[in-house]
Design a protein around this motif. Structure first.
Motif, short mmCIF file in Angstrom:
data_model
loop_
_atom_site.label_atom_id
_atom_site.label_comp_id
_atom_site.label_asym_id
_atom_site.label_seq_id
_atom_site.Cartn_x
_atom_site.Cartn_y
_atom_site.Cartn_z
N ALA A 173 0.84 -1.20 0.00
CA ALA A 173 0.00 0.00 0.00
C ALA A 173 0.87 1.25 0.00
CB ALA A 173 -0.91 -0.02 1.23
N GLN A 174 1.99 1.19 0.76
CA GLN A 174 2.82 2.39 0.91
C GLN A 174 3.90 2.52 -0.19
OE1 GLN A 174 2.73 -0.43 2.62
NE2 GLN A 174 4.23 -0.55 4.25
N GLY A 175 3.93 1.60 -1.14
CA GLY A 175 4.92 1.68 -2.22
C GLY A 175 5.62 0.35 -2.42
N TRP A 176 6.70 0.36 -3.23
CA TRP A 176 7.42 -0.88 -3.53
C TRP A 176 8.40 -1.25 -2.42
CZ3 TRP A 176 6.40 -4.23 -7.44
CH2 TRP A 176 5.57 -3.76 -8.47
N GLY A 194 10.05 -6.16 2.72
CA GLY A 194 11.11 -5.46 3.44
C GLY A 194 10.63 -4.11 3.94
N ASP A 195 11.44 -3.48 4.83
CA ASP A 195 11.05 -2.18 5.41
C ASP A 195 11.38 -1.01 4.49
OD1 ASP A 195 10.21 -3.35 7.70
OD2 ASP A 195 12.16 -3.17 8.72
N ARG A 196 12.45 -1.18 3.71
CA ARG A 196 12.97 -0.03 2.99
C ARG A 196 12.20 0.27 1.71
NH1 ARG A 196 18.92 -0.83 1.57
NH2 ARG A 196 19.29 -2.13 3.38
N PRO A 197 11.87 1.53 1.44
CA PRO A 197 11.20 1.88 0.17
C PRO A 197 12.13 1.56 -1.00
CG PRO A 197 11.15 3.72 1.73
CD PRO A 197 12.08 2.70 2.30
N MET A 198 11.60 0.86 -2.00
CA MET A 198 12.43 0.47 -3.15
C MET A 198 11.88 1.05 -4.46
SD MET A 198 14.89 -1.26 -1.93
CE MET A 198 15.60 -2.22 -3.25
N ASP A 199 11.02 2.05 -4.35
CA ASP A 199 10.37 2.59 -5.55
C ASP A 199 11.39 3.00 -6.62
OD1 ASP A 199 7.32 3.13 -4.55
OD2 ASP A 199 8.82 3.26 -2.95
N ALA A 200 12.52 3.53 -6.18
CA ALA A 200 13.51 4.02 -7.15
C ALA A 200 14.12 2.88 -7.96
CB ALA A 200 14.60 4.80 -6.42
N ALA A 201 14.01 1.63 -7.45
CA ALA A 201 14.62 0.49 -8.15
C ALA A 201 13.63 -0.19 -9.10
CB ALA A 201 15.14 -0.51 -7.13
N VAL A 202 12.42 0.33 -9.20
CA VAL A 202 11.39 -0.32 -10.01
C VAL A 202 11.24 0.40 -11.35
CG1 VAL A 202 8.89 -0.75 -10.11
CG2 VAL A 202 10.16 -1.23 -8.02
N TRP A 238 6.09 -0.09 -14.11
CA TRP A 238 5.51 -0.83 -12.98
C TRP A 238 5.16 0.05 -11.80
CZ3 TRP A 238 3.91 -5.32 -14.39
CH2 TRP A 238 4.63 -6.06 -15.35
N ARG A 239 5.61 1.30 -11.81
CA ARG A 239 5.51 2.15 -10.61
C ARG A 239 4.14 2.11 -9.96
NH1 ARG A 239 9.87 5.97 -11.82
NH2 ARG A 239 11.55 4.46 -11.55
N ASP A 240 3.07 2.23 -10.79
CA ASP A 240 1.73 2.35 -10.21
C ASP A 240 0.94 1.05 -10.27
OD1 ASP A 240 2.14 5.05 -9.55
OD2 ASP A 240 1.84 5.59 -11.66
N ALA A 241 1.63 -0.07 -10.32
CA ALA A 241 0.94 -1.37 -10.39
C ALA A 241 0.10 -1.59 -9.13
CB ALA A 241 1.97 -2.49 -10.53
N ALA A 242 -0.89 -2.48 -9.23
CA ALA A 242 -1.81 -2.73 -8.12
C ALA A 242 -1.06 -3.34 -6.92
CB ALA A 242 -2.90 -3.69 -8.58
N GLU A 243 -1.59 -3.05 -5.75
CA GLU A 243 -1.03 -3.61 -4.52
C GLU A 243 -0.97 -5.14 -4.64
OE1 GLU A 243 -2.99 -1.96 -1.09
OE2 GLU A 243 -2.13 -3.52 0.18
N GLY A 244 0.13 -5.71 -4.19
CA GLY A 244 0.28 -7.17 -4.27
C GLY A 244 1.06 -7.62 -5.50
N THR A 245 1.26 -6.71 -6.48
CA THR A 245 2.00 -7.09 -7.68
C THR A 245 3.45 -7.43 -7.29
OG1 THR A 245 0.68 -5.55 -8.98
CG2 THR A 245 2.76 -6.28 -9.97
#
Ligand code: SAH
Length: 355
Positions: A166-169, A188-196, A200-207
């Motif tokens: 919910a809070q990101g990748w 994991g705890d760390r936000p990984m959005d920059a590595a995606v 795919w950035r806005d893919a559905a939760e659970g992807t």
């Protein structure tokens, strides 16, 4: 609940200790250590083992590859002093069948095996006492053309997974559930959005998305060797030609799919190979992608059906078994479609047959 006490050196126990002390480990770390343990101690191939690969299905598989290599070598003007390199050669069956067929065409290369498993090295040594073994590609000879083959090698390399929360990748990790006493996937705890990658950035939760940095790294290394030294490479593996989403991590034990997290080191862990991602890697390293086709197309265009008919006519009692082996290798609902063959080569080398 009483604490269960598995063997202290079981990998499950090692991971549980590590995770309790320092937190979850990445899926890639989990897969790398699990497979190192798994392959290091056993020969998993064959009916009595956990799984069967194409070279173990029939000698025809290796023969087609040997003829494919010999044809390229002849058209390249029969360069001398060439090396046959096989990555993850298992029992050495593919090398044996391929090099027997190649020798009939005059191609008799030196044999180099990239193999980390002591158990499988011992099996390979029985068939190829004169081979040279390597832990990775770095120590291969650098003064001659290379013919590099890997069957079901890339699928054993560790994948990295990201999961959309919910809070990101987040990276997909392996944690320890102390109550249930089991390993399980966690975010994991760390936000990984920059590595995606952007799509795919806005893919559905659970992807879940997966990548295999190790497969990309070895492919880049092989491609730059080919660009510098000449030669060809053939990767054969189960995988997809287009990028996909979802976890493809799976575990096989005694010919059945099992939970990949249940008993690390005791089952073969694999993931589908993303061949589409490897094409640009080859090109960036200065080599040429000759194509990605299905195993069925590859073997049929090299004449495997004629080879099966020839073998059957010599030993008619073998005909039904040969027919079954042929179907297993090329039928669309068996290995024919799921398995892909990717060839890449030095730009000045001939393009292999079938591509
Ligand atoms: N190519 C064989 C065996 C496939 S099983 C066949 O088709 O029958 C995978 C092979 O890759 C085994 O030989 C295994 O020991 C080897 N392997 C797995 N991970 C490896 C790694 N990181 N480096 C080198 N070899 C590896």
């Amino acid at each position: 609940m009483a604490e269960e006490t598995p063997a202290p050196d079981s990998l499950r126990q090692v991971f549980a200790r590590l995770i309790r002390a320092t937190g979850p480990i990445s899926v890639a770390h989990f897969m790398a250590e699990s497979n190192a343990r798994y392959y290091g101690r056993r020969d998993p191939l064959g009916l009595a083992g956990d799984f069967i690969t194409a070279p173990e299905v029939s000698q025809m598989f290796g023969e087609m590859i040997g003829l494919w290599l010999a044809d390229i070598w002849l058209r390249a003007g029969r360069p001398a002093g060439l090396a046959y390199v096989e990555a993850g050669p298992g029992r050495g069956t593919l090398a044996q069948d391929a090099l027997r067929a190649a020798a009939r065409q005059g191609l008799v290369p030196d044999v180099h095996f990239i193999e980390t498993s002591p158990a499988l090295r011992a099996a390979q040594q029985e068939r190829f006492p004169g081979a040279i073994w390597h832990n990775d590609f770095a120590t291969l000879p650098d003064d001659r053309p290379l013919m590099i083959v890997g069957n079901e090698f890339l699928d054993a390399l560790p994948v990295r997974q990201m999961v959309r929360m919910a809070q990101g990748w987040r990276e997909r990790m392996v944690g320890w559930d102390g109550q249930a006493q089991r390993l399980l996937p966690v975010a994991g705890d760390r936000p990984m959005d920059a590595a995606v990658p952007a799509p795919w950035r806005d893919a559905a939760e659970g992807t879940i998305i997966e990548s295999c940095p190790a497969a990309a790294a070895v492919t880049a290394e092989v491609a730059s060797r080919l660009a510098a030294q000449g030669g060809v490479a053939l990767w054969i593996d189960y995988g997809h030609a287009q990028p996909q989403q979802g976890s493809t991590l799976q575990a096989v034990r005694a010919h059945r799919k099992v939970d990949p997290f249940a008993d690390p080191g005791e089952a073969d862990l694999t993931a589908l190979v993303d061949f589409a991602a490897l094409g640009p890697v080859v090109e960036r390293a200065g080599a040429r992608v000759d194509g990605i086709i299905t195993q069925g197309e590859f073997l049929r265009s090299l004449g495997i059906e004629a080879r099966a008919a020839a073998l059957a006519s010599r030993a008619s009692e073998q005909a039904p078994a040969l027919g079954r082996a042929l179907a297993r290798l090329i039928a669309p609902d068996e290995m024919g479609n799921l398995f892909k063959v990717m060839a890449f080569s030095a730009a000045h080398w001939p393009v292999g047959a079938a591509f």
